[in-house]
Design an enzyme around this catalytic site. Sequence first.
Site, mmCIF file in Angstrom:
data_model
loop_
_atom_site.group_PDB
_atom_site.id
_atom_site.type_symbol
_atom_site.label_atom_id
_atom_site.label_comp_id
_atom_site.label_asym_id
_atom_site.label_seq_id
_atom_site.Cartn_x
_atom_site.Cartn_y
_atom_site.Cartn_z
ATOM 1 N N ASP A 112 10.365 -6.694 7.862
ATOM 2 C CA ASP A 112 11.851 -6.347 8.710
ATOM 3 C C ASP A 112 12.257 -8.063 9.424
ATOM 4 O O ASP A 112 12.622 -8.123 10.021
ATOM 5 C CB ASP A 112 11.680 -5.547 9.640
ATOM 6 C CG ASP A 112 10.488 -5.478 10.468
ATOM 7 O OD1 ASP A 112 9.251 -6.114 9.726
ATOM 8 O OD2 ASP A 112 9.912 -4.328 11.110
ATOM 9 N N ASP A 138 0.695 -1.149 -0.096
ATOM 10 C CA ASP A 138 -0.253 -0.215 0.068
ATOM 11 C C ASP A 138 1.166 1.709 0.236
ATOM 12 O O ASP A 138 0.703 2.339 0.456
ATOM 13 C CB ASP A 138 -0.478 -0.299 1.170
ATOM 14 C CG ASP A 138 -2.322 -1.060 1.447
ATOM 15 O OD1 ASP A 138 -2.375 -1.962 -0.228
ATOM 16 O OD2 ASP A 138 -2.974 -1.159 2.156
ATOM 17 N N ASP A 147 6.191 -9.961 8.267
ATOM 18 C CA ASP A 147 6.320 -8.588 7.815
ATOM 19 C C ASP A 147 7.574 -8.265 7.485
ATOM 20 O O ASP A 147 8.547 -9.044 7.571
ATOM 21 C CB ASP A 147 6.404 -7.280 9.475
ATOM 22 C CG ASP A 147 5.164 -7.320 9.537
ATOM 23 O OD1 ASP A 147 3.461 -7.508 8.908
ATOM 24 O OD2 ASP A 147 4.854 -6.754 11.087
ATOM 25 N N ASP A 202 -3.955 -8.416 14.584
ATOM 26 C CA ASP A 202 -4.045 -9.257 15.125
ATOM 27 C C ASP A 202 -3.993 -10.336 16.787
ATOM 28 O O ASP A 202 -4.125 -11.908 16.757
ATOM 29 C CB ASP A 202 -2.170 -9.484 15.392
ATOM 30 C CG ASP A 202 -1.510 -8.871 15.767
ATOM 31 O OD1 ASP A 202 -1.913 -7.897 16.824
ATOM 32 O OD2 ASP A 202 -0.186 -7.954 15.612
#
Length: 481
Positions: free
Chosen positions: A148, A91, A146, A240
């Site tokens: 990272d 996004d 994610d 989450d």
Amino acid sequence: MFAAEISVEYYLTLGFVLLALYSLNLLALALARRWLPARRLACAEFADSDCPNVLVQIPLFNEGHLVERVLAAVMALDWPHAHLEIQILDDSIDGSLAISQRAVAALKQQGLRIELLHRLQRTDFKAGALAAGLQHSDAPFVAIFDADFIPPPDFLRRTVGALVANPDLAYIQTRWGHLNREESLLTRIQARLLDSHFRVEQEARWRLGLPLPFNGTCGLWRRAAIESAGGWNGDSLTEDLDLSMRANLAGWRSAFIEDLVVPGTLPVSARAWRVQQFRWTKGFVQCFIKLMPQVWRSARLPVWHKLMISLQIGQPLAFVVGVACLIMGLPFMAGAAVSSPGVDLMAFVTSLLGFVAPIVFLVTAGNEVGWRWTLIEIMGAVVLTSGLLLSNARGGLEALLGHRTEFIRTPKGWETREARAPVWGHGVLELGVGLALLGFALIEQPLAVIYLAMLIVGLLGIGAMQLIDGRLILKPLGIRH
């Protein structure tokens, strides 16, 4: 004693009781982690031809070149590519999107099943991106990473095998590792705090048979569980936690694999850490408001499960309660009001528990770095977490008042302007309140400095680190264990 003083004493005592309960919760989890036996998790094994289809979702927002690193790790997963789908849910509104497009195009040329989904409107933020991605796949298992984090090659073999062997499991959560733990004292402190969450809290809840919160990344979901729980929802900042609790209420279980470690990158500045902790605190309180009625109405949960879930999701409310107790206690410290012996005793017990419980909790995470660094990390964690009191209390209060804010992701280390450049507006409040409390205590009641020492030092530390953007504490450490 005036009626107003009696009223304040009542609410102050109630606040002390709540803070004591939160501290006792940490102690109980630490003791459970220490004394309860480890649980074994059955795991199925597959030939390559028998592997089920797995969808890997990688949600992104202005992540730069991190997409290339996480994609390299995903491509190295020990799973046949014929049964692997990859979604880049990007996004981004900066140049990161072009990087993702190039990376996806290169992998498509190699015959990989990968697609890039870019939404023009970030409806429901990360939750919305994950939900949109599911509409483009029918894979029965969904892994989420994610940008990272770097999953190890055996991630899918172990997590998919566990879900197949245990059909009542909704998801598997794995432990976060830390790629840049030794970059600074700040990253060491964060690593200690996260290790305590995963190696103590998550592992203790797993051994006790309690519901486990999903941590947003480094986990594998059963698609059927997502759908039966109502799917991803963006009405809180911790989508989450929300989905994992709803899955439990729907009858699913969850599991934690402590020795499956997925390393990731820790925030490198005090500001970035503060942003992250604010979001997590506010999101937890939002889920507390949303889910507690459902939890206590549940006929399938025993009462002690309901209590432990309430303490788990409501733990961040300790920041709100702590600020309230601090404000109510100032007149008593100044001698403008006289407290009863019962309130004094409760204040002492709460302060003692508030000091001992976090230390025991942090110690239980281990001392692989040696006792010298363990002590430094633990004391730093206790002090700097106290320094987040004002920011996190604001997050909790906003949630209680129903004030909604956008999902602000944690600034990454490579974002020079965001993560390292001085931002002189940040830290002023913490520094000002810390100095005011110090001056107040020294003038009105010097002995109060003993009770307020951690808070004062923490506020001054967090305030100063933000004002100079952590340049002193971010200096690479010359000492290694």
